[in-house]
Design an enzyme around this catalytic site. Structure first.
Site, PDB file in Angstrom:
ATOM      1  N   LYS A 101      23.472  43.103 -36.451  1.00  0.00           N
ATOM      2  CA  LYS A 101      22.974  43.549 -35.647  1.00  0.00           C
ATOM      3  C   LYS A 101      23.042  44.890 -34.275  1.00  0.00           C
ATOM      4  CE  LYS A 101      22.109  40.594 -30.781  1.00  0.00           C
ATOM      5  NZ  LYS A 101      23.354  39.820 -30.099  1.00  0.00           N
TER       6      LYS A 101
ATOM      7  N   SER B 133      19.587  36.269 -28.074  1.00  0.00           N
ATOM      8  CA  SER B 133      18.760  38.286 -28.411  1.00  0.00           C
ATOM      9  C   SER B 133      19.267  38.508 -29.988  1.00  0.00           C
ATOM     10  CB  SER B 133      19.636  38.686 -27.380  1.00  0.00           C
ATOM     11  OG  SER B 133      21.459  38.690 -27.759  1.00  0.00           O
TER      12      SER B 133
ATOM     13  N   SER C 171      23.105  33.596 -27.577  1.00  0.00           N
ATOM     14  CA  SER C 171      22.386  34.412 -28.510  1.00  0.00           C
ATOM     15  C   SER C 171      22.516  34.451 -29.858  1.00  0.00           C
ATOM     16  CB  SER C 171      22.567  35.626 -28.131  1.00  0.00           C
ATOM     17  OG  SER C 171      21.822  35.967 -27.306  1.00  0.00           O
TER      18      SER C 171
END
Ligand code: MG
Ligand code: ZN
Lengths: 100, 500, 494
Positions: free
Chosen positions: C79, C160, C184
């Site tokens: 990420k 997210s 998330s």
């Protein structure tokens, strides 16, 4: 509680986010929607309740007073510190001139 | 006791109310939240870690020593130590503040109420000892430094100081004259240096004061609007700021104006203050607990260690010098004012007592006089000729011991010390080879006395007839005959014997 | 030989260790898959060389007979909230475009130390603020899943960690890192039909992870199975002296401790999670989940978490407040974007830079956070929210006297079409209504795929555990996984 356009402008200035008239037009109702919604928290009786401090019971760990003990958090790496600077001169960061 | 300091205005007398926020750099090797060094004077940005530069994802981890020093400082001002404290973020934007917030303590400071005693000083207008309240001490990060004169259109940012640990020591608005404020800063500096929590070096910025000043008509109980003059870095400047601000505010009010609560800057060259526009709109700091740091909870053994490591502090030491060593209040205060002074004194005292073979209390007065007036006098008179490195405790103790035994006179002690300071030679060797010794040889003295008594039969008769004052005459004559080198005690004794 | 991209962590690790294939072959396979999937927009940058170098190191070790590490030969997606040394790290924001950290986050370093390699930096909601992956400066991530009605509408992968979820679901990475501030990891895992676990707050170091809300942020793995999550979490977690909130605890051997037998365990069903507006099929899946856990030997008990309703609004005060301060460092001075309009001073530079650099959702949250912390409002908003956070945590504490873990839906709905909620922030926020309470209480929680709904979109179920009981969470998750037999995959269209 709701915020006025002037208040939003003031918050934006406090947060150092430049906002034109259009942006303010959009932002004011959005913020008010959110603030109206969080308003429901006031219905909870929290007298005698301590605000959360540590979510998982854990105590603050202190480190020993040793210079450069851990390489990742050590000093003496000016190149790395300045590597991404938009303006770096003579070992300094450069910013527009400040009048104090 | 009300201070007598007054501003004479057109409409009457005004008094001034002063509170000080002193930022003292905590003595530590590494910064408060990172491992970078705190050493003064390094090349720009060489003592900056990724944490200090607020790189994305960097986190603070507190330095135990900084916490410990703040706690010890709190203990030294007899303050409440808060076993539970927290770090808060003070949010504002400035180029010397990479995180966009300063980690400080607003809601739960580590040290609460304490106090500090400033000493009476008639000459300075402090009629008696006065207790100044201390509201709190909290720990916080120092900011970086901006250089404005290196480039025509840019300011340069150096983050070396960024993240160095500070103690902010906040006084109550208890001071009412520049002299009191000066005495407060000096006393605070002395305590910090005793404790070892700050080196007190004001030139290097290790200690600087935010000076809060307001004025009010004599007799008014309400406080006037105050101004805060930032980062004043000497005792003299602190006093100047107060003088200037008090007069400025009185003039302003008497001219029908109003004092604005604002941050001001001291201009050393002109001795005046001016409004600091750059921080104008930064009043809403949005303090909240730093979510990167858990509450700080101090354990009992940590506190016990802090307490047991505290040295004897200035007030206690002064009392002890008076009661146990029998020193005068003046000498006791002078000797305890600074760490260096008492340290030198105590080293010399123990060396001298050992050398003389008497308890410290019995030689303390002699050593104190030597340390406070004789030795500094000699040093001063020599000027550049003296090498202070030669002023060892051992050499001075040797001189004091010779004097105590009557081997040398006070004048000879000074002469010997002069030579010691210039050459580093051994005091006893100097006394021997330079003839700087009193004659204690009873034979020689007796011969001289016999001569004098024989030549002054009339005075001997008068003395025996009750004119005691003549004893001094015989002493004087003897000393003259001995060219000043006779041991006065021996002279006295023989004279007493001979005169019956 | 099988298509190596079909394999998850455990299978790759074992295949490499056994010599069935080389780590380089695995890395090459996934590098190619990443390159071929640009339509998903899951990556901000691909780092094929990093993956190959790590793979070669593992192959060399194997040749020498050395230990390969618990992730030996497994390439993963990272990420783009984790700082990676010398590799652009942006948090999907224009304000960090081009930023190359001179440091490696603790979690990513732990993964490289365990033998993993990096396929690239994954797209996400800007500064991890969002639930649909529509706030990235680098464009939306498109879910590999589509509705079964043939409409071919681009669906949200959730957020997210949307790039992470999409890439795992699309089989272009075997696993990816995620971060969870208010759901998330779990919400995108549920949307994408994969497994993701957020550990107890403090298990994974936050050092080197771009901060969103410090008291909530936790990293965790997103993978294709509970087993893979156990392996990867073990590699990511651990005490870090650089993070003052890091837990000083041994990392358990979660992989070895996996056990789907729940005999003697009590699973709580919180009645307050039965909310208005929750999709009927979600409620059905919840019922199904109870059955699976009962079948695994657990006893199902009804519990109450009375302050559940207030968790989400409290979160939308606390997280923006922390974010408004955490994001103050993006000021154009030391790194990232600088916008210096002609003749402007320092403060103008800040305002211009931040206006140009932050996206709308980030601005919205920074403004909310600034407002709730400002003079006169702090107690009414921030203090009150933190008190409610205490009440939410106390609800869980009380529940633990009645049960060992809690079963709940992960989300109130399945994935939705991109763009369908993007002008309605509040409805968007409601996506995290089931995920946020565990975040506020710092608890470990996993989302496991349960079934497809009638649109052919995945639904996830969530297990919330006691502090430090990741093992209990993984075990209950495993029990459901074994019974759900979820093997659906998005049909490849990219
Ligand atoms: Mg101040
Ligand atoms: Zn301060």
């Amino acid at each position: 509680m709701s915020v006025t356009r002037e208040e939003v402008a003031k918050i934006a200035s406090l947060a150092r986010i430049r906002m034109g008239e259009d942006a303010l037009d959009r932002m004011v109702p959005e913020l008010n929607n959110i603030l109206d919604w969080v308003e429901q928290l006031s219905e909870v009786d929290t007298s005698g309740v301590e605000p959360m401090t540590a979510v998982i019971s854990n105590s603050l760990r202190l480190r020993d007073d040793v210079v450069d003990a851990i390489p990742e958090t050590a000093g003496g790496r000016r190149e790395d510190v300045l590597a991404n600077a938009p303006v770096a001169e003579h070992g300094f960061f450069g910013v527009p001139k400040v009048i104090e | 006791m009300v201070s007598t300091y007054r501003i004479q205005g057109a409409t009457g007398e005004w008094e001034v109310v002063i509170g000080l926020e002193v930022h003292a750099q905590v003595t530590s090797n590494a910064k408060l939240f990172s491992g970078a060094s705190t050493e003064f004077g390094a090349e720009p940005n060489t003592q900056v870690s990724l944490v200090d530069a607020a790189m994305p994802g960097m986190l603070p981890v507190p330095n135990r020593e900084c916490i410990r020093q703040a706690v010890r400082t709190g203990m030294a001002i007899e303050a409440q130590i808060n076993k539970y404290s927290r770090f808060d973020r003070k949010n504002y934007f400035y180029a010397d503040l990479p995180q966009g917030y300063q980690i400080s303590q607003l809601y739960h400071p580590i040290v609460g109420e304490g106090q500090l005693l400033i000493d009476a000083d008639e000459k300075a207008g402090i009629p008696e000892d006065k207790v100044i309240g201390i509201e709190r001490i909290h720990i916080e990060q120092d900011a970086g430094k901006l250089m404005h004169d290196q480039h025509p259109t840019m300011s340069y940012v150096d983050l070396n100081r960024c993240g160095v640990a500070l103690m902010e020591i906040v006084s109550r608005p208890d001071m009412t004259s520049p002299a009191e404020a000066g005495a407060y800063v000096r006393k605070l500096r002395s305590i910090l240096r005793y404790v070892g929590s700050c080196d007190g070096n004001m030139e290097e910025g290790s200690m600087r004061a935010d000076v809060n000043v307001s004025v009010r008509k004599v007799g008014d109980s309400e406080l006037g609007t105050r101004t805060e003059t930032k980062n004043v870095n000497s005792v003299r400047f602190v006093m100047q700021v107060i003088e200037h601000e008090a007069n400025r505010q009185v003039d302003l009010i008497e001219d029908g104006g109003k004092v604005v609560q604002e941050t001001r800057l001291f201009d050393v060259a002109s001795g005046t203050t001016r409004s600091m526009r750059s921080k104008e709109d930064a009043h809403d700091y949005r303090y909240f607990p730093d979510p990167d740091l858990l509450p700080l909870e101090l354990e009992d053994d940590f506190l016990a260690d802090c307490r047991s490591s505290l040295p004897e502090l200035p007030d206690a030491k002064r009392r002890r010098y008076e009661t146990e060593l029998g020193l005068t209040p003046y000498n006791a205060r002078e000797l305890t004012a600074e760490v260096e002074t008492f340290a030198r004194f105590e080293t010399l005292l123990s060396a001298a007592a050992l050398r003389i073979g008497k308890p410290e209390a019995e030689v303390a007065t002699q050593v104190a006089n030597w340390a406070l007036s004789v030795a500094p006098g000699v040093l001063k008179s020599l000027g550049a000729e003296a090498d202070p490195a030669h002023a060892s405790a051992g050499a001075q103790a040797a001189i004091l011991a010779m004097q105590d035994k009557g081997e040398i006179s006070g004048g000879q002690a000074k002469e010997i010390y002069e030579i010691v300071l210039k050459t580093g030679r051994d005091p006893e060797e100097i006394a021997d080879t330079e003839g700087l010794k009193q004659v204690s040889d009873t034979g020689a003295i007796e011969t001289a006395i016999d001569d004098i008594l024989a030549n002054n039969q009339d005075k001997v008769e008068q003395y025996k007839g009750g004119k005691d004052k003549l004893f001094g005459f015989f002493v004087g004559q003897t000393m003259k005959a001995m060219q000043g080198k006779a041991n006065p005690a021996v002279v006295n004794q023989i004279l007493k014997d001979k005169l019956g | 030989m099988t298509d190596l991209t079909e394999l998850g962590i455990k299978a790759i690790r074992e295949g490499v260790a056994n010599g069935d294939f080389t780590a380089r072959e695995v890395a090459e396979g996934f590098n190619a898959a990443v390159a071929a999937a640009s339509e998903l927009n899951a990556f901000i940058v691909a780092t094929p060389d990093h993956a190959l170098a790590a793979a070669d190191a593992v192959d060399t070790k194997r040749a020498k007979g050395d230990d390969l590490g618990t992730m030996g030969g497994v390439p993963i997606g990272m990420k783009d909230l984790f700082a990676t040394k010398g590799v652009q790290t942006t948090a999907a924001s224009h304000i960090l475009e081009g930023f190359e950290p001179q440091y490696e986050s603790t979690v990513s370093q732990n993964l490289w130390d365990a033998g993993a390699g990096m396929l690239g930096k994954l797209n996400l909601d800007q500064f991890a603020m969002g639930s649909s992956n529509e706030t990235s400066y680098f464009g939306n991530v498109v879910s590999p899943w589509r509705k079964s009605n043939g409409a071919n509408t681009d669906m949200s992968p959730g957020g997210s960690s949307g790039g992470s979820a999409a890439s795992v679901a699309a089989r272009i990475v075997p696993a990816a890192t995620g971060t969870d501030t208010g759901g998330s990891i779990r919400q995108p895992a549920a949307f994408a039909g994969i497994t993701g676990i957020k550990p107890t707050y403090g298990r994974c170091s936050r050092w080197g992870v771009v901060a969103f809300a410090s008291s909530l942020d936790q990293a965790g793995p997103m993978a294709r199975s509970v087993e893979d999550c156990a392996i990867m979490l073990e590699a990511m977690a651990g005490f870090d002296p650089k993070d003052a909130t890091s837990l000083k605890m041994e990392v358990p051997n979660w992989e070895a401790g996996l056990n789907a037998d729940l005999k003697g365990k009590k699973i709580g069903i919180p009645k307050e999670y039965r909310m208005d507006g929750t999709d009927a099929e979600i409620l059905e899946s919840w019922e199904q989940g109870k059955e699976w856990l009962r079948d695994a030997g657990a006893e199902i008990v009804d519990i109450s978490l009375p302050h559940t309703k207030y968790a989400l609004p409290a979160y939308y005060i606390i997280a923006p407040a922390e974010a408004s301060s955490n994001l103050a460092r993006y000021d154009g001075v030391r790194y990232g974007l600088r916008d210096l309009p002609e003749g402007s001073g320092l403060q103008d530079m800040y305002a211009a830079t931040r206006a140009a650099g932050f996206g709308d959702e980030v601005k919205r949250r920074v403004l909310i956070g600034t407002y709730v912390l400002s003079a006169g409002f702090y107690d009414a908003y921030y203090t009150q929210a933190q008190k409610i956070r205490t009440l939410v945590a106390q609800d869980f504490e009380k529940a633990w006297s009645q049960c060992d873990a809690i079963l709940a839906p992960t989300t109130p709905t399945a994935s939705f079409p991109l763009g369908s909620l993007s002008d309605d922030p509040l409805t968007m926020y409601l996506n995290d209504v089931f995920a946020v309470p565990a975040s506020l209480a710092g608890l470990p929680a996993i989302s496991v795929p349960a079934m497809l709904n009638s649109d052919g979109l995945p639904l996830g179920l969530q297990i919330i555990g006691k502090p430090f009981d990741e093992q209990g969470v993984l075990n209950a998750g495993l029990a459901m996984q074994q019974r759900a037999n979820f093997d659906a995959q998005p049909e490849k269209w990219w």
